[in-house]
Design a protein around this motif. Structure first.
Motif, PDB file in Angstrom:
ATOM      1  N   GLY A 126      20.952  89.940  83.233  1.00  9.95           N
ATOM      2  CA  GLY A 126      19.984  89.196  84.028  1.00  9.95           C
ATOM      3  C   GLY A 126      19.491  89.926  85.256  1.00  9.95           C
ATOM      4  O   GLY A 126      18.528  89.484  85.881  1.00  9.95           O
ATOM      5  N   HIS A 181      13.384  92.807  79.540  1.00  8.64           N
ATOM      6  CA  HIS A 181      12.789  93.926  80.282  1.00  8.64           C
ATOM      7  C   HIS A 181      12.682  95.142  79.369  1.00  8.64           C
ATOM      8  O   HIS A 181      13.643  95.505  78.676  1.00  8.64           O
ATOM      9  CB  HIS A 181      13.613  94.264  81.512  1.00  8.64           C
ATOM     10  CG  HIS A 181      12.896  95.124  82.491  1.00  8.64           C
ATOM     11  ND1 HIS A 181      12.711  96.487  82.302  1.00  8.64           N
ATOM     12  CD2 HIS A 181      12.272  94.836  83.665  1.00  8.64           C
ATOM     13  CE1 HIS A 181      12.035  96.985  83.316  1.00  8.64           C
ATOM     14  NE2 HIS A 181      11.752  96.001  84.162  1.00  8.64           N
ATOM     15  N   GLU A 232      20.564  87.656  76.404  1.00 10.69           N
ATOM     16  CA  GLU A 232      19.783  88.043  77.580  1.00 10.69           C
ATOM     17  C   GLU A 232      19.710  86.834  78.512  1.00 10.69           C
ATOM     18  O   GLU A 232      19.713  85.697  78.063  1.00 10.69           O
ATOM     19  CB  GLU A 232      18.372  88.474  77.179  1.00 10.69           C
ATOM     20  CG  GLU A 232      18.335  89.737  76.332  1.00 10.69           C
ATOM     21  CD  GLU A 232      16.918  90.190  76.039  1.00 10.69           C
ATOM     22  OE1 GLU A 232      15.974  89.406  76.284  1.00 10.69           O
ATOM     23  OE2 GLU A 232      16.751  91.325  75.566  1.00 10.69           O
ATOM     24  N   ARG A 233      19.643  87.110  79.803  1.00 11.91           N
ATOM     25  CA  ARG A 233      19.522  86.045  80.793  1.00 11.91           C
ATOM     26  C   ARG A 233      18.353  86.359  81.718  1.00 11.91           C
ATOM     27  O   ARG A 233      18.024  87.521  81.964  1.00 11.91           O
ATOM     28  CB  ARG A 233      20.783  85.906  81.637  1.00 11.91           C
ATOM     29  CG  ARG A 233      22.028  85.466  80.902  1.00 11.91           C
ATOM     30  CD  ARG A 233      22.003  83.972  80.559  1.00 11.91           C
ATOM     31  NE  ARG A 233      21.412  83.724  79.261  1.00 11.91           N
ATOM     32  CZ  ARG A 233      21.172  82.525  78.745  1.00 11.91           C
ATOM     33  NH1 ARG A 233      21.442  81.446  79.461  1.00 11.91           N
ATOM     34  NH2 ARG A 233      20.639  82.391  77.564  1.00 11.91           N
ATOM     35  N   ALA A 234      17.751  85.309  82.238  1.00 10.29           N
ATOM     36  CA  ALA A 234      16.590  85.481  83.105  1.00 10.29           C
ATOM     37  C   ALA A 234      16.976  85.885  84.529  1.00 10.29           C
ATOM     38  O   ALA A 234      16.146  86.403  85.273  1.00 10.29           O
ATOM     39  CB  ALA A 234      15.779  84.186  83.142  1.00 10.29           C
ATOM     40  N   ALA A 235      18.232  85.653  84.899  1.00  9.84           N
ATOM     41  CA  ALA A 235      18.683  85.939  86.263  1.00  9.84           C
ATOM     42  C   ALA A 235      20.156  86.311  86.212  1.00  9.84           C
ATOM     43  O   ALA A 235      20.865  85.966  85.265  1.00  9.84           O
ATOM     44  CB  ALA A 235      18.467  84.714  87.151  1.00  9.84           C
ATOM     45  N   ARG A 290      15.336  96.292  89.738  1.00 10.41           N
ATOM     46  CA  ARG A 290      14.198  96.251  88.812  1.00 10.41           C
ATOM     47  C   ARG A 290      13.086  97.171  89.289  1.00 10.41           C
ATOM     48  O   ARG A 290      12.486  97.920  88.505  1.00 10.41           O
ATOM     49  CB  ARG A 290      13.694  94.815  88.680  1.00 10.41           C
ATOM     50  CG  ARG A 290      12.643  94.627  87.600  1.00 10.41           C
ATOM     51  CD  ARG A 290      12.452  93.160  87.276  1.00 10.41           C
ATOM     52  NE  ARG A 290      12.148  92.360  88.447  1.00 10.41           N
ATOM     53  CZ  ARG A 290      12.969  91.449  88.960  1.00 10.41           C
ATOM     54  NH1 ARG A 290      14.157  91.225  88.415  1.00 10.41           N
ATOM     55  NH2 ARG A 290      12.621  90.749  90.027  1.00 10.41           N
ATOM     56  N   GLU A 329      18.122  77.839  80.388  1.00  9.82           N
ATOM     57  CA  GLU A 329      18.524  78.344  81.709  1.00  9.82           C
ATOM     58  C   GLU A 329      20.021  78.254  81.928  1.00  9.82           C
ATOM     59  O   GLU A 329      20.506  78.462  83.043  1.00  9.82           O
ATOM     60  CB  GLU A 329      17.795  77.549  82.805  1.00  9.82           C
ATOM     61  CG  GLU A 329      16.284  77.650  82.743  1.00  9.82           C
ATOM     62  CD  GLU A 329      15.799  79.092  82.789  1.00  9.82           C
ATOM     63  OE1 GLU A 329      16.329  79.869  83.612  1.00  9.82           O
ATOM     64  OE2 GLU A 329      14.909  79.451  81.991  1.00  9.82           O
ATOM     65  N   SER A 342      18.929  92.275  92.438  1.00 11.63           N
ATOM     66  CA  SER A 342      18.106  92.236  91.240  1.00 11.63           C
ATOM     67  C   SER A 342      16.706  92.803  91.477  1.00 11.63           C
ATOM     68  O   SER A 342      16.226  93.647  90.712  1.00 11.63           O
ATOM     69  CB  SER A 342      18.011  90.793  90.734  1.00 11.63           C
ATOM     70  OG  SER A 342      17.280  90.710  89.550  1.00 11.63           O
ATOM     71  N   LYS A 343      16.045  92.387  92.527  1.00  7.76           N
ATOM     72  CA  LYS A 343      14.675  92.826  92.788  1.00  7.76           C
ATOM     73  C   LYS A 343      14.611  94.333  93.020  1.00  7.76           C
ATOM     74  O   LYS A 343      13.761  95.038  92.444  1.00  7.76           O
ATOM     75  CB  LYS A 343      14.096  92.086  93.983  1.00  7.76           C
ATOM     76  CG  LYS A 343      12.654  92.458  94.288  1.00  7.76           C
ATOM     77  CD  LYS A 343      12.111  91.655  95.480  1.00  7.76           C
ATOM     78  CE  LYS A 343      10.675  92.064  95.798  1.00  7.76           C
ATOM     79  NZ  LYS A 343      10.149  91.312  96.976  1.00  7.76           N
ATOM     80  N   GLY A 396      16.217  90.789  84.462  1.00  8.69           N
ATOM     81  CA  GLY A 396      15.481  89.689  83.858  1.00  8.69           C
ATOM     82  C   GLY A 396      15.570  89.722  82.343  1.00  8.69           C
ATOM     83  O   GLY A 396      16.208  90.591  81.746  1.00  8.69           O
ATOM     84  N   ARG A 397      14.911  88.782  81.721  1.00  8.55           N
ATOM     85  CA  ARG A 397      14.959  88.659  80.268  1.00  8.55           C
ATOM     86  C   ARG A 397      13.893  89.545  79.620  1.00  8.55           C
ATOM     87  O   ARG A 397      12.737  89.538  80.024  1.00  8.55           O
ATOM     88  CB  ARG A 397      14.736  87.193  79.870  1.00  8.55           C
ATOM     89  CG  ARG A 397      15.064  86.873  78.422  1.00  8.55           C
ATOM     90  CD  ARG A 397      14.578  85.470  78.063  1.00  8.55           C
ATOM     91  NE  ARG A 397      15.294  84.438  78.772  1.00  8.55           N
ATOM     92  CZ  ARG A 397      16.388  83.817  78.324  1.00  8.55           C
ATOM     93  NH1 ARG A 397      16.899  84.171  77.161  1.00  8.55           N
ATOM     94  NH2 ARG A 397      16.958  82.862  79.027  1.00  8.55           N
TER      95      ARG A 397
END
Length: 545
Positions: free
Chosen positions: A250, A256, A402-405, A232, A383, A228-229, A253-254
């Motif tokens: 995710g 973006h 959308e999801r945060a992760a 992004r 969450e 993910s990191k 992230g949410r």
């Protein structure tokens, strides 16, 4: 008896006991899913002594789906103990879903005695070749004929999970070998295995193409869940519009500004894809259930396609590839980032914003009824892990949610497309992530495939919220028949009284017909036991206009 003698004797155990010890001590497995049968009883003697948690579903298909949800939520393989014959044909559907979506799953089964294999003697649970049946839904299927080979075969399975494209692995053990003696190897950690990294020359060429691109596009699939990191960072450095597939929700992230979501099927995104001069596709099959959910083969890429995947064969499937790199997603993305120390400027966010405005998804007639549903879920359980079946709210959620992760949204509308997935997979997700709320999104038709797993949820005290969309049958297929001029046949099965069924299973339930009623029901869900919330689809759609 000397200490050395005692230590030596403790390593002489049955094959079944060795299996459990190796899973627990070498591979850190702490939970297995299965239904005991006469052919697997010796496994359970080893299981009791091994200290592993055993979860008993009500059907082997449920066991496979629970293992699938456990693996998707945790990133660790789900492990099943399954009986010979019917147990294995029951779990085959779940293995097919896991294979299609690259989900790590270890299925340990019994099989008939070695001296009877393939002889057609009418033995209990006999198949002409159980291995042949399961080979088509697994990365590999192995019949253990020598108990001393058990450590090596398990090592092969976990090598697939850790360093190759994951999926189900099947190991069958003849029932006459469960009690066979085996000397456990000295306690050691498993081999430290690394996934392949992209060739530096290929990375440099990919970076050059991406730097020169006038209209780049990035496609991120489920293979990016652990990256993910890096993903992004790269899309921000490229300032490139990015499609994140259903299994990649995710990853960015949410909210973006460069995320187009899983919307590659819409004309506006398809036009962007056709106009892209360089496309970077990472950890994605480019399959139709992610990019072409209207099934008209309308998603086409005309620019130079750079593909990054763990599997070499996947690099040349579905779309023409100009540059293919066999690599772990994170390793390749991190390597690419080093070639872009400063962000480029290509008006990527403005282009994405314009597409979202043109799509206006929340106002579309096929999406609008479900906006209040996801608004309510986000308000009450922001969450939560959302686990879906093939049902109308999920089809809409694939575009709206959308999801945060990563690992917070997955369902069976991708890949194999099975019904009955949502409920048991949600139980697996809850077992993998006990501190995170989990919501199962199911329809009345699909729920009937695995409704018995509500009993498993109650037995295990799993506080899954089951949101059941009741439209009295198979609405998607009704519409499909109507559109193709086919008389409706077989699509109107009468649903049961789910409220009375919930009461019979011993769990709290609510029947709602409006967003206001759903808000109230969600505010009253239990944190220690499952809750069923049934949505009357007809009343709901009337209430939301």
């Amino acid at each position: 008896m000397t200490h050395e003698t005692r230590a030596s004797s403790s390593r002489h155990v049955s094959c079944a006991e060795a299996l459990v010890r190796l899973l627990r001590d070498r591979y850190a497995v702490d939970t297995v899913f299965g239904i005991p049968g006469v052919h697997t009883v010796p496994l359970y003697r080893g299981l009791e002594a091994g200290g592993l948690r055993h979860v008993t579903p009500r059907h082997e298909q449920g066991a496979g789906f629970i293992a699938d949800g456990y693996a998707r939520a945790s990133g660790k393989p789900g492990v099943c103990f399954i009986i010979t014959g019917p147990g294995m044909t029951n779990i085959a559907t779940a293995m097919g879903q896991a294979l299609a979506d690259s989900v790590p799953m270890l299925v340990i089964s019994s099989v008939n005695r070695r001296d009877t294999l393939g002889r057609g003697q009418g033995r209990l649970h006999e198949l002409p070749s159980q291995q042949n049946v399961l080979a088509g839904v697994s990365r590999f299927s192995h019949t253990l004929l020598d108990p001393s080979a058990l450590p090596e075969v398990l090592a092969r399975a976990f090598a697939v999970f850790q360093s190759a494209r994951p999926g189900p692995v099947h190991i069958e053990i003849p029932i006459d070998l469960f009690e066979a003696p085996i000397t456990l190897p000295e306690p050691t950690s498993p081999a430290r295995l690394y996934r392949p990294a992209a060739h530096p020359e290929g990375i440099a060429l990919a970076a050059e193409w991406l730097r020169q691109a006038q209209a780049p596009l990035v496609l991120l699939g489920g293979g990016c869940a652990e990256a993910s990191k890096a993903a992004r960072t790269l899309v921000e450095r490229l300032d490139a519009p990015t499609v994140t597939t259903i299994n990649a929700k995710g990853v960015l992230g949410r909210g973006h500004p460069l995320d187009l979501g899983a919307n590659a099927t819409w004309p506006e995104v398809r036009a962007l894809a056709r106009e892209a001069d360089v496309i970077l596709a990472v950890g994605t099959e480019l399959g139709e259930t992610d990019y072409d959910v209207v099934f008209d083969d309308g998603f086409t890429l005309t620019g130079r396609v750079i593909r990054i995947d763990l599997e070499a064969e996947q690099l040349v499937r579905n779309q023409a590839t100009a540059l293919g790199l066999v690599s772990d997603a994170q390793a390749a993305l991190e390597a690419l980032v080093t070639h872009f120390p400063a962000p480029l400027s290509r008006q990527g966010a403005a282009r994405v914003r314009a597409i979202h405005e043109a799509l206006a998804l929340p106002t579309r007639p096929d999406m609008a009824p479900f906006v209040p549903l996801y608004t309510a879920l986000d308000k009450a359980l922001p969450e939560a892990i959302l686990v879906g079946d093939s049902t109308a709210p999920v089809y809409a959620g694939n575009h709206l949610v959308e999801r945060a992760a990563p690992r917070r949204y997955f369902n069976a509308s991708t890949g194999y497309g099975t019904l009955g997935y949502g409920l048991p997979a949600a139980l697996g997700a809850q077992l993998a992530a006990p501190g995170i709320p989990v919501v199962a999104l199911v329809g009345d038709g699909g729920a009937m495939f695995t409704l018995s797993e509500l009993a498993t949820a109650v037995d295990e005290g799993l506080p899954v919220v089951v949101v059941l969309w009741n439209n009295s049958g198979y609405e998607e297929i009704r519409r499909y028949m109507d559109a193709h001029g086919v008389a409706r046949v077989g699509v109107d099965p009468t649903p049961p009284d789910f409220q009375r069924l919930a009461d019979g299973f011993g769990l709290a339930s609510h029947r709602v017909g409006s967003p206001v009623a759903l808000d109230l029901a969600l505010s009253n869900v239990s944190r220690t036991s499952p809750t069923l919330i049934e949505i009357d689809a007809e009343r709901w759609q009337a209430a939301v206009g």
